[in-house]
Structures are given as C-alpha cells and as structure tokens.
Design a protein around this motif. Sequence first.
Motif, PDB file in Angstrom:
ATOM      1  N   THR A 194       0.843  -1.203   0.000  1.00 47.38           N
ATOM      2  CA  THR A 194       0.000   0.000   0.000  1.00 47.38           C
ATOM      3  C   THR A 194       0.873   1.245   0.000  1.00 47.38           C
ATOM      4  O   THR A 194       0.597   2.210  -0.722  1.00 47.38           O
ATOM      5  CB  THR A 194      -0.958   0.005   1.202  1.00 47.38           C
TER       6      THR A 194
ATOM      7  N   ARG B 188       1.995   1.659  -3.495  1.00 42.92           N
ATOM      8  CA  ARG B 188       0.941   2.200  -4.374  1.00 42.92           C
ATOM      9  C   ARG B 188       0.788   3.700  -4.185  1.00 42.92           C
ATOM     10  O   ARG B 188       0.605   4.444  -5.157  1.00 42.92           O
ATOM     11  CB  ARG B 188      -0.392   1.495  -4.105  1.00 42.92           C
TER      12      ARG B 188
ATOM     13  N   GLN C 206       1.182   6.534  -7.035  1.00 46.76           N
ATOM     14  CA  GLN C 206       0.153   7.557  -7.270  1.00 46.76           C
ATOM     15  C   GLN C 206       0.783   8.953  -7.267  1.00 46.76           C
ATOM     16  O   GLN C 206       0.390   9.826  -8.049  1.00 46.76           O
ATOM     17  CB  GLN C 206      -0.940   7.477  -6.202  1.00 46.76           C
TER      18      GLN C 206
END
Length: 197
Positions: free
Chosen positions: A124, A127, A131
């Motif tokens: 996470t 990610r 982003q």
Amino acid sequence: MWPTSLAILAAAGVLFCGAASAGTKLTVHVRTYDVAGRTGAELIEAMDGLGPRHGHATRAIAETGYTVHWQLDVKRDNGICRLRQADGTIDLTYTFPRRTSPSSPALSRRWDRFMAGVRQHEHTHGRIAKQMMRATETALAGLELQDNWFCTGLRWDARRRIDTIYADYEAKQNAFDVSEHRDGGHVEHLVMALIKP
C-alpha cells in the motif's frame, strides 16, 4: 503494544534537470533479513532486534523506502520556455523478515498469514508512492512560461510543483501509518495473531 512496528522510510525526492529519456520508470528491489524463533513471540522479538531501524530506539518489522528523480527536457523558443517532457524514476525498496527456523505447521500457517498482512501494508505504501508519480506527471504536463535564457523560472516552478505533491503524498503515507498503527488497528491484530498459540 509491542515496540516493533510496520514502518515507512521515504527518502527525499531529488530533481535532476537535463536530457530526458523516454517514459517514467519504476524499479523495485526486495531485501530480507533473517529471523528465527520457535514461537510467534520469539519471532516478534527477533524482528524487534534485527528489523530495519525506525528512529533511534526502535526497529520496524518491514519497510518501504523510495527515492524519486525527475529529468526535465526544457526548450526555449521566442522567449517562451516549455517543458517538453518530464521523465520520472522511482526506486522502491521493500524490506521484509524471512523466517529461517523450522516450526510447527500451526506456526507456519500463522507466519504465512502474518506475512501476507505485512506485504499488503508495505505494498500500500508502494501504491501511494506510484500515485504520487502520476500526480506529478499531471501537474507538470504542458508547463510553459515566458522566461530568461536559462528557463530559471520554469525550472523553479517545476521544482515547486514536485515538492508540493511530494509533501501531499508524504502526508498520505503518514496518515495511512497512523490508521494502521492505532490501538486495536491492523498492525496490532497481525502481531497478536502471530503470537497467540
């Protein structure tokens, strides 16, 4: 609560200006450190002693580190500086524990569930970092400015945009950790599920 925690370590983004290569690049590295123990509590204790450093006095179970570099292709024409291309590189490094001791089938199952949760947490963070790269690409697209021969103002504006987005996404990384590390949160559940017999 155990002193060991899942953690993120994020290195500062660096802006490089020069000839651009084609496309944004991602590199991923996975490092491990060995832990041994006959029980879940012994494995947690081993991670607390051997895991990646998190501050001065504590260690983490796992870690996501990254560095970011940007290369800007800037051209000046008729007094207007244009950012023709912005190529980013993000270098992600995950660090995870690796169990080296033999264990009972029950402890092996608990370890596998524990590590699935640890990987989910760290991925996470990865990610969120990816982003950030996409948001930066969007913020830099079409950037142009009437500027001097060296396009100093445009380069300063690009750096400001990169730094602003980086700060926004570091805040998201920290907010995610606060949520995961709260009392009764995901991290505590992972640790307690590994420890319980």
